[in-house]
Enzyme design. Structure first.
Site, PDB file in Angstrom:
ATOM      1  N   LYS A 203       5.213   8.743 -11.852  1.00  0.00           N
ATOM      2  CA  LYS A 203       3.923   8.167 -11.452  1.00  0.00           C
ATOM      3  C   LYS A 203       3.077   9.202 -10.722  1.00  0.00           C
ATOM      4  O   LYS A 203       1.859   9.308 -10.964  1.00  0.00           O
ATOM      5  CB  LYS A 203       4.144   6.950 -10.556  1.00  0.00           C
TER       6      LYS A 203
ATOM      7  N   PRO B 128       0.758  -1.256   0.000  1.00  0.00           N
ATOM      8  CA  PRO B 128       0.000   0.000   0.000  1.00  0.00           C
ATOM      9  C   PRO B 128       0.783   1.298   0.000  1.00  0.00           C
ATOM     10  O   PRO B 128       0.380   2.263  -0.645  1.00  0.00           O
ATOM     11  CB  PRO B 128      -0.858  -0.116   1.272  1.00  0.00           C
TER      12      PRO B 128
ATOM     13  N   THR C  11       3.150   2.946  -5.400  1.00  0.00           N
ATOM     14  CA  THR C  11       3.305   4.390  -5.560  1.00  0.00           C
ATOM     15  C   THR C  11       3.874   4.936  -4.256  1.00  0.00           C
ATOM     16  O   THR C  11       3.197   4.933  -3.226  1.00  0.00           O
ATOM     17  CB  THR C  11       1.953   5.053  -5.865  1.00  0.00           C
TER      18      THR C  11
END
Length: 285
Positions: free
Chosen positions: A172, A71, A100
């Protein structure tokens, strides 16, 4: 497995079998790699047919490549550092961080691993679960992966070399900001149009051939479905892209001393906007 596939097989560990991680792991099995998987929910390992299951990060120390789809930054550091896995990997091993995360996080991990001969690369992905299942993701990679890491990346989609370690994570975040800014504007534009009698379908039809076209408009409904999937999986709102990723943009920009006023506003308003719309969509079904 044929002899040719055996020769090209890489011992891969994949941590995090969520919405994106699960189809990515399945692609690696389909590509012939020797895969071991790990998830907070041990039962999810059975969803990757052909993969072995690990019970803890320490059991992954013999891997050639470790892929992380967990996560957030804390989870990445927990798997790699707190468990001791990063220090236990063999010389020449590689870590691909598909999560991310903040660019400084992967830069710091890469620096720590470098003295041990282990390469850490940011390799966040974009494309959604459907494209992940097809091995058609876009992977934004920082640094220059070695041969075994490239074989793994090739099984997952198209790799874009973004620059040094940390650049992939930054690209990203740029993607997420662009996408979510368009989504936020679309919600507001649709509300204005509906007030004056135009339907959502009409606005979306016009956008398809107009200058306001965007991925968010073309895939209207995607975020409703994604919110529902997160609800089913028990993912907290703060870990969802329209919350976590926007705050990551703000945090990264603050460290870089780059003004991001649009991102700052979006970080405040987008979680409620997306979640409320998804809730209403479910109630209307």
């Amino acid at each position: 497995m044929t002899q040719e596939r055996e020769e090209h097989a890489v011992r891969v560990a994949f941590v995090g079998l969520g919405n994106i991680g699960l189809p990515m792991a399945r692609c690696l099995v389909a590509a012939g790699h020797d895969l071991t998987v790990l998830d907070r929910d041990p039962a999810r390992a059975a969803l990757v047919e052909g993969a072995a299951a690990a019970g803890a990060p320490e059991e992954l120390a013999g891997s050639d490549v470790v892929c992380l789809a967990v996560p957030d930054d804390a989870a990445v550091e927990g798997v790699l550092v707190a468990s001791g896995l990063l220090d236990a990997l063999p010389d020449g091993a590689a870590v691909l961080v598909h999560s991310t995360v903040l660019p400084p996080t992967v830069e710091r991990l890469a620096e720590r691993a470098r003295d041990r001969g282990v390469a850490v690369h940011d390799a966040p992905v974009s494309g959604g679960a459907a494209r992940a299942a097809e091995g058609d993701l876009t992977l934004m990679v920082g640094g220059e992966p070695g041969e075994r890491a490239r074989r793994v990346l090739d099984a997952l989609g198209t790799t874009v070399a973004c620059g040094p370690v940390g650049a992939g994570a930054a690209v990203k975040l740029a993607n997420q900001l662009s996408m979510l800014a368009a989504l936020g504007a679309l919600h507001e534009g649709l509300a204005l149009a509906r007030h004056h009698g135009a339907t959502t379908a009409t606005v979306l039809e016009v956008l398809r051939t107009s200058t306001g076209a965007s991925w968010s408009a073309e895939h209207w409904g995607f975020f409703d479905d994604l919110a529902a999937a997160y609800d089913e999986a028990g993912v907290e709102v703060r870990y969802r892209p329209w919350s976590k990723d926007l705050w990551d943009v703000v945090a990264t920009a603050r460290e870089a001393r780059v003004p991001v006023p649009i991102a700052a506003v979006l970080a405040q308003v987008m979680p409620a906007l997306v979640e409320d719309h998804a809730r209403r969509a479910r109630e209307e079904d």
